[in-house]
Design a protein around this motif. Structure first.
Motif, PDB file in Angstrom:
ATOM      1  N   LEU A  12       0.700  -1.315   0.207  1.00 46.85           N
ATOM      2  CA  LEU A  12       0.033   0.099  -0.043  1.00 46.85           C
ATOM      3  C   LEU A  12       0.734   1.330  -0.001  1.00 46.85           C
ATOM      4  N   LYS A  13       0.717   2.337  -0.773  1.00 47.21           N
ATOM      5  CA  LYS A  13       1.059   3.540  -0.821  1.00 47.21           C
ATOM      6  C   LYS A  13       0.534   4.529   0.133  1.00 47.21           C
ATOM      7  N   ILE A  14       1.349   5.038   0.996  1.00 45.78           N
ATOM      8  CA  ILE A  14       0.581   6.043   2.043  1.00 45.78           C
ATOM      9  C   ILE A  14       1.671   7.429   1.979  1.00 45.78           C
ATOM     10  N   GLU A  15       1.153   8.345   2.495  1.00 43.58           N
ATOM     11  CA  GLU A  15       1.796   9.757   2.751  1.00 43.58           C
ATOM     12  C   GLU A  15       1.938  10.141   4.180  1.00 43.58           C
ATOM     13  N   ILE A  16       3.102  10.357   4.831  1.00 41.97           N
ATOM     14  CA  ILE A  16       3.191  10.865   6.014  1.00 41.97           C
ATOM     15  C   ILE A  16       4.357  12.133   6.007  1.00 41.97           C
ATOM     16  N   ASP A  17       3.641  13.061   6.524  1.00 38.41           N
ATOM     17  CA  ASP A  17       4.309  14.488   6.832  1.00 38.41           C
ATOM     18  C   ASP A  17       4.823  14.798   5.216  1.00 38.41           C
ATOM     19  N   LYS A  18       3.919  14.551   4.168  1.00 41.08           N
ATOM     20  CA  LYS A  18       4.033  15.055   2.842  1.00 41.08           C
ATOM     21  C   LYS A  18       5.194  14.180   2.083  1.00 41.08           C
ATOM     22  N   LYS A  30      -1.592  -7.889  18.531  1.00 39.63           N
ATOM     23  CA  LYS A  30      -2.251  -7.946  19.697  1.00 39.63           C
ATOM     24  C   LYS A  30      -1.606  -8.357  21.003  1.00 39.63           C
ATOM     25  N   PRO A  31      -1.254  -7.548  21.561  1.00 42.50           N
ATOM     26  CA  PRO A  31      -0.723  -7.844  22.881  1.00 42.50           C
ATOM     27  C   PRO A  31      -1.809  -8.451  23.952  1.00 42.50           C
ATOM     28  N   GLY A  32      -1.147  -9.029  24.929  1.00 43.27           N
ATOM     29  CA  GLY A  32      -2.176  -9.713  25.947  1.00 43.27           C
ATOM     30  C   GLY A  32      -2.919  -8.465  26.793  1.00 43.27           C
ATOM     31  N   LYS A  33      -2.318  -7.412  26.780  1.00 43.03           N
ATOM     32  CA  LYS A  33      -2.669  -6.292  27.707  1.00 43.03           C
ATOM     33  C   LYS A  33      -2.572  -4.835  26.631  1.00 43.03           C
ATOM     34  N   GLY A  34      -3.612  -4.071  26.810  1.00 45.89           N
ATOM     35  CA  GLY A  34      -3.534  -2.875  26.025  1.00 45.89           C
ATOM     36  C   GLY A  34      -4.133  -2.984  24.429  1.00 45.89           C
ATOM     37  N   ALA A  35      -4.309  -2.065  23.694  1.00 47.14           N
ATOM     38  CA  ALA A  35      -4.812  -2.023  22.451  1.00 47.14           C
ATOM     39  C   ALA A  35      -3.720  -2.553  21.419  1.00 47.14           C
ATOM     40  N   ALA A  36      -4.500  -3.286  20.205  1.00 45.06           N
ATOM     41  CA  ALA A  36      -3.623  -3.640  19.197  1.00 45.06           C
ATOM     42  C   ALA A  36      -3.046  -2.514  18.510  1.00 45.06           C
ATOM     43  N   PHE A  37      -2.092  -2.956  17.789  1.00 45.40           N
ATOM     44  CA  PHE A  37      -1.415  -1.869  16.928  1.00 45.40           C
ATOM     45  C   PHE A  37      -0.600  -2.660  15.604  1.00 45.40           C
ATOM     46  N   VAL A  38      -0.062  -1.585  14.884  1.00 50.21           N
ATOM     47  CA  VAL A  38       0.371  -2.335  13.514  1.00 50.21           C
ATOM     48  C   VAL A  38       1.769  -1.884  13.469  1.00 50.21           C
ATOM     49  N   ARG A  39       2.742  -2.902  13.320  1.00 49.74           N
ATOM     50  CA  ARG A  39       4.102  -2.553  13.084  1.00 49.74           C
ATOM     51  C   ARG A  39       4.538  -2.546  11.579  1.00 49.74           C
ATOM     52  N   ALA A  40       4.947  -1.752  10.954  1.00 48.58           N
ATOM     53  CA  ALA A  40       5.341  -1.797   9.414  1.00 48.58           C
ATOM     54  C   ALA A  40       6.635  -1.150   9.247  1.00 48.58           C
ATOM     55  N   LYS A  41       7.125  -1.743   8.288  1.00 45.64           N
ATOM     56  CA  LYS A  41       8.476  -1.108   7.632  1.00 45.64           C
ATOM     57  C   LYS A  41       7.994  -0.331   6.250  1.00 45.64           C
ATOM     58  N   ILE A  42       8.273   0.680   6.310  1.00 47.42           N
ATOM     59  CA  ILE A  42       7.766   1.616   5.335  1.00 47.42           C
ATOM     60  C   ILE A  42       9.095   2.276   4.359  1.00 47.42           C
TER      61      ILE A  42
END
Length: 187
Positions: A12-18, A30-42
């Motif tokens: 997927l193509k995305i734009e961060i800070d222009k 999905k950690p056992g505690k806390g909210a899920a998150f996405v780790r990505a290499k861009i």
């Protein structure tokens, strides 16, 4: 249009800070505690650097204003590479830094894909397979018919690839531009 964390995926193509990026690796955590998150290499389209970025539940990123045009490589003028739009016949000049390794796979007349971000050329993609002529390689010796052996060959663009012993200087070959490997001899 904003892209949410749940829509992220590889390629997927995305734009961060222009700055436009392409997602090269993606992992939903999905950690056992806390909210899920996405780790990505861009990977940045501007300088090719790969960075790691973590996206949390409410994070959004923009869709970059990218467009791809089919263009023809005309010639190299010093440090500049001249390209022509096949539809409008408009010409643009790009530097060695902007086109990167593509320079070793293109000759005058090669059709390439040029990626534009906000109407500014940012990268060039060569065709996956190109035909190039061998200008220098070691001579053949009697008995060098083994397909397992390879020898270096310098192509008309200056690129060096490993070729089978039976291929001679002056012949044309097909090369995979993504891997830089010999594909076949042109008959």
């Amino acid at each position: 249009m904003a892209i949410s964390m749940s829509e992220l995926k590889k390629g997927l193509k995305i734009e961060i800070d222009k700055i436009p990026y392409r997602i090269v690796e993606y992992q939903h955590v999905k950690p056992g505690k806390g909210a899920a998150f996405v780790r990505a290499k861009i990977k940045s389209f501007l300088d090719g650097k790969v960075i790691e970025k973590t996206f949390h539940a409410g994070d959004k990123c923009d869709e970059p204003n990218l467009q791809e045009k089919t263009m023809q490589f005309l010639y190299q003028d010093g440090d500049l590479f001249q390209f022509m739009d096949n539809e409008t016949y408009e010409q643009i000049a790009l530097t060695q830094d902007q086109i990167g390794d593509v320079a070793k796979w293109i000759i005058d007349g090669t059709i390439v894909q040029v990626l534009f971000h906000n109407d500014k050329a940012i990268s060039v993609d060569a065709p996956q397979v190109v035909e190039l002529k061998i200008i220098e390689t070691a001579p053949n010796f009697k008995g060098d018919t083994s397909s397992a052996g390879k020898k270096p060959a310098t192509l008309e663009t200056g690129a060096v690839v490993q070729i089978p012993f039976h291929v001679l200087e002056g012949e044309s070959i097909r090369v995979n531009t993504e891997t830089g490997e010999y594909v076949e001899k042109v008959k």
